[in-house]
Design a protein around this motif. Structure first.
Motif, PDB file in Angstrom:
ATOM      1  N   LYS A   3       0.850  -1.153   0.051  1.00 37.59           N
ATOM      2  CA  LYS A   3       0.023   0.048  -0.189  1.00 37.59           C
ATOM      3  C   LYS A   3       0.913   1.293   0.133  1.00 37.59           C
ATOM      4  O   LYS A   3       0.328   2.299   0.177  1.00 37.59           O
ATOM      5  CB  LYS A   3      -1.079  -0.044   1.249  1.00 37.59           C
ATOM      6  CG  LYS A   3      -1.966  -1.004   1.282  1.00 37.59           C
ATOM      7  CD  LYS A   3      -2.772  -1.201   2.421  1.00 37.59           C
ATOM      8  CE  LYS A   3      -3.603  -2.460   2.466  1.00 37.59           C
ATOM      9  NZ  LYS A   3      -4.201  -2.431   3.784  1.00 37.59           N
ATOM     10  N   LEU A 157       4.650  -0.582  10.717  1.00 38.91           N
ATOM     11  CA  LEU A 157       3.742  -0.808   9.555  1.00 38.91           C
ATOM     12  C   LEU A 157       4.737  -1.680   8.343  1.00 38.91           C
ATOM     13  O   LEU A 157       4.145  -2.532   7.734  1.00 38.91           O
ATOM     14  CB  LEU A 157       3.178   0.385   9.046  1.00 38.91           C
ATOM     15  CG  LEU A 157       1.916   0.312   7.982  1.00 38.91           C
ATOM     16  CD1 LEU A 157       0.883  -0.667   8.549  1.00 38.91           C
ATOM     17  CD2 LEU A 157       1.492   1.710   7.875  1.00 38.91           C
ATOM     18  N   GLU A 161       4.207  -5.523   6.952  1.00 34.87           N
ATOM     19  CA  GLU A 161       3.734  -5.509   5.335  1.00 34.87           C
ATOM     20  C   GLU A 161       4.784  -6.237   4.560  1.00 34.87           C
ATOM     21  O   GLU A 161       4.493  -7.006   3.666  1.00 34.87           O
ATOM     22  CB  GLU A 161       3.496  -4.311   4.594  1.00 34.87           C
ATOM     23  CG  GLU A 161       2.259  -3.457   5.007  1.00 34.87           C
ATOM     24  CD  GLU A 161       1.830  -2.294   4.119  1.00 34.87           C
ATOM     25  OE1 GLU A 161       2.782  -2.040   3.448  1.00 34.87           O
ATOM     26  OE2 GLU A 161       0.862  -1.529   4.427  1.00 34.87           O
ATOM     27  N   VAL A 176       2.582  -6.459  14.119  1.00 32.50           N
ATOM     28  CA  VAL A 176       1.486  -5.709  14.280  1.00 32.50           C
ATOM     29  C   VAL A 176       1.190  -5.490  15.625  1.00 32.50           C
ATOM     30  O   VAL A 176       0.898  -4.735  16.213  1.00 32.50           O
ATOM     31  CB  VAL A 176       0.464  -5.990  13.329  1.00 32.50           C
ATOM     32  CG1 VAL A 176      -0.657  -5.042  13.600  1.00 32.50           C
ATOM     33  CG2 VAL A 176       0.654  -5.875  11.972  1.00 32.50           C
ATOM     34  N   GLU A 196      -4.054  -3.292   8.931  1.00 36.41           N
ATOM     35  CA  GLU A 196      -3.131  -4.152   8.774  1.00 36.41           C
ATOM     36  C   GLU A 196      -3.558  -5.455   9.590  1.00 36.41           C
ATOM     37  O   GLU A 196      -3.275  -6.685   9.075  1.00 36.41           O
ATOM     38  CB  GLU A 196      -1.813  -3.701   8.878  1.00 36.41           C
ATOM     39  CG  GLU A 196      -0.880  -4.899   8.331  1.00 36.41           C
ATOM     40  CD  GLU A 196      -0.839  -4.886   6.921  1.00 36.41           C
ATOM     41  OE1 GLU A 196      -0.334  -5.885   6.185  1.00 36.41           O
ATOM     42  OE2 GLU A 196      -1.420  -4.032   6.172  1.00 36.41           O
ATOM     43  N   THR A 199      -6.345  -7.331   8.212  1.00 31.04           N
ATOM     44  CA  THR A 199      -6.341  -7.985   6.868  1.00 31.04           C
ATOM     45  C   THR A 199      -5.532  -9.230   7.301  1.00 31.04           C
ATOM     46  O   THR A 199      -5.675 -10.239   6.807  1.00 31.04           O
ATOM     47  CB  THR A 199      -5.376  -7.239   5.949  1.00 31.04           C
ATOM     48  OG1 THR A 199      -6.155  -5.904   5.798  1.00 31.04           O
ATOM     49  CG2 THR A 199      -5.088  -7.856   4.822  1.00 31.04           C
TER      50      THR A 199
END
Length: 204
Positions: A3, A157, A161, A176, A196, A199
């Motif tokens: 993202k 973050l 990811e 996270v 996140e 997800t």
């Protein structure tokens, strides 16, 4: 699915779609919040980019692009090799102008000047993860960002990811969870970490 988030350098920015993620506030070496577009040093320590409709938009990017700006920031950095922010500005301008090798070099110099700059480590990771699609090479830099500056929210973050992108969902979930314990709820990235987490929890 990346993202484009990253911290970036203050207001500065990183790169339009070049940079990293959505760098925003409170994430620079100086922990300053997001800024407008004009100043150099201080402003540049706030964030690199913001996410806008799925596209990475450089905040204040016009101040870093172009041969004249590139020369200006490089000259300043070369005259102040111990000033991490000046080196970071040169790195941002280098990246904005398509010189990834130069950006990497300046970020590494910034780290030598300020070993506790989560921003420099994070943005270096962004070059590999966001630009080169190389999550594995980026991971150590994101990890280091969280170690040297735990309050640097974008480090958590981007680390999560990249870990997920590398196929290590379990570790990404742990990252996270740890980030949510450290990052302040008032930090805009806190909600991104929650998103996140949601997800990742849907992943097997």
């Amino acid at each position: 699915m990346k993202k484009f988030r990253s911290a970036t350098i203050g207001v500065s920015i990183l790169i339009v779609a070049i940079l990293v993620g959505c760098g925003n506030q409170q994430n620079s070496t100086n922990n300053t919040g997001a800024a407008n577009t004009a100043n150099t040093s201080t402003t540049t320590s706030k964030n690199e980019t913001s996410l806008n409709g799925g596209k990475t938009v450089v905040v204040g990017g016009q101040n870093y692009s172009g041969k004249e700006n590139l020369k200006k920031y490089k000259d300043i950095a070369d005259k102040n090799p111990k000033n991490a922010q000046d080196l970071i500005n040169a790195a941002i301008s280098s990246r904005m102008n398509g010189d990834e090798a130069g950006a990497i070099s300046y970020y590494k110099k910034a780290i030598q000047a300020d070993p506790k700059s989560g921003l420099a480590y994070n943005n270096l990771g962004n070059i590999y993860y966001r630009d080169k699609n190389d999550a594995k090479t980026a991971l150590p830099y994101y990890k280091k960002a969280t170690e040297v500056q735990p309050s640097y929210s974008y480090g958590w973050l981007n680390l999560a990811e990249a870990q997920a992108s590398a196929g290590d969902t379990a570790t990404a979930k742990s990252t996270v969870a740890q980030g949510l314990k450290i990052v302040k709820k008032s930090d805009p990235v806190y909600k991104m970490l929650q998103s996140e987490q949601a997800t990742l929890n849907k992943s097997k």
